[in-house]
Design a protein around this motif. Structure first.
Motif, PDB file in Angstrom:
ATOM      1  N   ILE A 193       0.418  -1.342   0.237  1.00  0.00           N
ATOM      2  CA  ILE A 193      -0.109   0.003  -0.050  1.00  0.00           C
ATOM      3  C   ILE A 193       1.039   1.333   0.215  1.00  0.00           C
ATOM      4  CG2 ILE A 193      -1.808   1.304   1.227  1.00  0.00           C
ATOM      5  CD1 ILE A 193      -2.261  -1.921   2.706  1.00  0.00           C
ATOM      6  N   LEU A 194       0.369   2.449  -1.200  1.00  0.00           N
ATOM      7  CA  LEU A 194       1.595   3.387  -1.079  1.00  0.00           C
ATOM      8  C   LEU A 194       0.443   4.159  -1.442  1.00  0.00           C
ATOM      9  CD1 LEU A 194       2.502   1.185  -3.874  1.00  0.00           C
ATOM     10  CD2 LEU A 194       4.788   2.985  -3.226  1.00  0.00           C
ATOM     11  N   VAL A 202      -7.767  11.153  -1.672  1.00  0.00           N
ATOM     12  CA  VAL A 202      -8.602  10.063  -1.194  1.00  0.00           C
ATOM     13  C   VAL A 202      -7.499  10.233   0.175  1.00  0.00           C
ATOM     14  CG1 VAL A 202      -8.711   7.493  -0.677  1.00  0.00           C
ATOM     15  CG2 VAL A 202      -8.665   8.957  -3.117  1.00  0.00           C
ATOM     16  N   GLY A 203      -7.645  10.290   1.606  1.00  0.00           N
ATOM     17  CA  GLY A 203      -7.429  10.298   2.899  1.00  0.00           C
ATOM     18  C   GLY A 203      -6.566   9.667   2.973  1.00  0.00           C
ATOM     19  N   ALA A 204      -5.323  10.055   3.449  1.00  0.00           N
ATOM     20  CA  ALA A 204      -4.865   8.675   4.066  1.00  0.00           C
ATOM     21  C   ALA A 204      -5.055   7.796   5.324  1.00  0.00           C
ATOM     22  CB  ALA A 204      -3.191   9.036   4.517  1.00  0.00           C
ATOM     23  N   ALA A 207      -5.583   4.536   3.140  1.00  0.00           N
ATOM     24  CA  ALA A 207      -4.365   3.403   3.876  1.00  0.00           C
ATOM     25  C   ALA A 207      -4.598   2.877   4.723  1.00  0.00           C
ATOM     26  CB  ALA A 207      -3.125   4.209   3.201  1.00  0.00           C
ATOM     27  N   GLY A 208      -5.278   3.276   5.964  1.00  0.00           N
ATOM     28  CA  GLY A 208      -4.481   2.814   7.440  1.00  0.00           C
ATOM     29  C   GLY A 208      -6.022   1.317   7.172  1.00  0.00           C
ATOM     30  N   ALA A 209      -7.290   2.054   6.699  1.00  0.00           N
ATOM     31  CA  ALA A 209      -7.808   0.735   7.251  1.00  0.00           C
ATOM     32  C   ALA A 209      -7.773  -0.567   5.635  1.00  0.00           C
ATOM     33  CB  ALA A 209      -9.692   1.339   6.126  1.00  0.00           C
ATOM     34  N   ILE A 210      -6.845  -0.166   4.898  1.00  0.00           N
ATOM     35  CA  ILE A 210      -7.028  -1.536   3.937  1.00  0.00           C
ATOM     36  C   ILE A 210      -6.179  -2.028   4.437  1.00  0.00           C
ATOM     37  CG2 ILE A 210      -5.712  -1.867   1.678  1.00  0.00           C
ATOM     38  CD1 ILE A 210      -6.411   1.020   0.178  1.00  0.00           C
ATOM     39  N   LYS A 218       2.024  -8.146   4.202  1.00  0.00           N
ATOM     40  CA  LYS A 218       1.553  -6.950   3.371  1.00  0.00           C
ATOM     41  C   LYS A 218       2.401  -5.599   4.244  1.00  0.00           C
ATOM     42  CE  LYS A 218      -1.537  -6.482   8.270  1.00  0.00           C
ATOM     43  NZ  LYS A 218      -2.455  -6.440   8.722  1.00  0.00           N
ATOM     44  N   SER A 219       2.432  -5.164   3.399  1.00  0.00           N
ATOM     45  CA  SER A 219       3.444  -3.388   3.434  1.00  0.00           C
ATOM     46  C   SER A 219       2.896  -2.040   3.665  1.00  0.00           C
ATOM     47  CB  SER A 219       4.607  -3.904   3.300  1.00  0.00           C
ATOM     48  OG  SER A 219       5.163  -4.836   3.054  1.00  0.00           O
ATOM     49  N   TYR A 220       3.242  -0.957   4.248  1.00  0.00           N
ATOM     50  CA  TYR A 220       3.137   0.136   4.458  1.00  0.00           C
ATOM     51  C   TYR A 220       4.106   1.439   3.574  1.00  0.00           C
ATOM     52  CZ  TYR A 220       0.993   4.564   4.719  1.00  0.00           C
ATOM     53  OH  TYR A 220      -0.065   5.706   4.476  1.00  0.00           O
ATOM     54  N   VAL A 221       3.676   2.124   2.591  1.00  0.00           N
ATOM     55  CA  VAL A 221       4.817   3.221   1.854  1.00  0.00           C
ATOM     56  C   VAL A 221       3.881   4.522   1.929  1.00  0.00           C
ATOM     57  CG1 VAL A 221       6.597   4.046   0.884  1.00  0.00           C
ATOM     58  CG2 VAL A 221       6.854   0.856   1.517  1.00  0.00           C
TER      59      VAL A 221
END
Length: 397
Positions: A193-194, A202-204, A207-210, A218-221
């Motif tokens: 998730i970027l 599209v608020g950040a 990304a947190g919900a996804i 899973k990874s978040y950048v």
């Protein structure tokens, strides 16, 4: 690299227009890019991310959803369900041509589409989403005041991203059919998730919900201060580099890629893109070199003298780090900037100016000594002493 047309029929019978970006040599894997809402395959993010992935040996298909760009169909008839069908159709056509994608990349609503489709696509092992909404009904916010008219009249011209689009209520009604939370939870694919923390479209929190809904791996950048559309080339390039590095774990063929790359020489070859673009292969990696637009190039990579300046900067930094370690000096960080200029009235005409930043608790004498040591770096010596070059034709076998 090369770009080929890749057109195919959608499940709804429309001819969809695609472009297949191919790397130099045999692709190590195939990927599919789904563009953002009302965008096309020619968006900045789509083009730059595809080109960066091809530099890593990954072929990428980017296509126009129904009613957009060069694809057939009426955008007014489109729905999110239709976008998902378009995406699945693209993957099926790739598979028919022995190009089944392992990686899906989706931008904004295209990210929601790949999340919706990936679980039903057996070839896919990794999914990356950029600025994607968690709930597809989020897209209704883009309709602004036109939403009420659309819902009341069933059809209306609405402003989307500063452009007028004729839309029908069926698009809004279709959004209610999709349970993205359940789909994400049952994805069973590696997920990246970027998202920009300052995304105004599209608020950040999406990304947190996804991330919360997804299972590992899973990874978040964070995309730092990027805008939603990644309009700055540097933001699109960064996203592409992150995706390529992350996906390499899940795409396989690492050994095949390593065998293609030279270890004892640097190989430079034309890509066919623009007048001057070349791919440089060295030390198990590859990158694009080019001339700036002002010189007739595409501006898609560093120019030859930029690379030469980079060699001087890299060698200087490594030499100083080695010297500081040998001396036991507390050098925390080194930074070298190099500029090049040419003056035909001087001899020699080429001048490289080098600025060295030394961070750490080192005294003036130590700093002065490190500046002297910079001139001991091998590339510095080669540039100042000159070099011999032997040239011969390499016959094709």
């Amino acid at each position: 690299m090369a770009t080929e047309s890749f057109d195919f029929k959608s499940a709804d019978g429309h001819q969809l227009s695609g472009r297949l970006d191919l790397p130099d040599g045999s692709p190590r894997a195939f990927a599919l890019f789904a563009h953002c809402f009302t965008c096309t395959k020619q968006s900045i993010a789509a083009v730059r991310i595809a080109r960066s992935l091809t530099q890593r040996g990954i072929a990428v298909l980017r296509f126009d959803f129904t009613g957009l760009g060069e694809s057939e169909g009426d955008f007014a008839d489109s729905t999110f369900s239709g976008n998902v069908r378009d995406l699945i159709g693209a993957v099926q056509e790739m598979a028919r041509q022995n190009m089944a994608p392992k990686l899906l990349i989706g931008h904004s609503l295209g990210g929601a589409a790949v999340l919706a489709a990936a679980g039903d696509l057996p070839s896919v092992t990794a999914v990356a989403v950029i600025g994607a909404p968690f709930d597809v009904q989020h897209v209704k916010a883009q309709f602004g005041e036109g939403l009420a008219t659309l819902m009341d009249q069933g059809e209306a011209t609405v402003d989307l991203g500063g452009r007028p689009f004729n839309m029908r209520r069926s698009f809004i009604d279709d959004l209610e059919k999709h349970d993205q939370k359940s789909r994400i939870a049952q994805l069973h694919r590696a997920l990246l998730i970027l998202h920009s923390p300052i995304d105004q479209t599209v608020g950040a929190e999406n990304a947190g919900a996804i991330f919360q809904a997804a299972k590992h791996p899973k990874s978040y950048v964070s995309l730092a201060d990027a805008d939603h559309l990644l309009t700055r080339p540097s933001d699109a390039a960064y996203a592409a580099d992150v995706i390529a590095a992350w996906a390499s774990r899940y795409l396989g063929n690492d050994q095949e890629l390593a065998e293609e790359m030279p270890t004892d020489q640097v190989v430079v070859e034309e890509t066919g893109g623009g007048k001057f673009q070349v791919v440089v292969k060295a030390a198990g990696t590859r990158f694009i070199a080019d001339e700036p637009v002002s010189a007739g190039g595409l501006g898609s990579g560093p120019a030859p003298f930029d690379i030469l300046a980079a060699a001087l900067g890299a060698c200087t930094t490594m030499t100083l780090r080695m010297y500081a370690q040998q001396k036991g000096w507390p050098v925390d960080h080194l930074r070298v900037s190099v500029a090049h200029q040419k003056d035909k009235d001087q001899s020699p005409p080429d001048l490289f100016t080098r600025a060295i930043t030394i961070a750490g608790d080192v005294d003036d004498a130590q700093r002065a000594r490190m500046i002297e040591i910079a001139e001991k770096c091998p590339v510095h010596k080669t540039l100042t002493n000159g070099a011999r070059i032997a040239t011969a034709e390499a016959r094709q076998s």
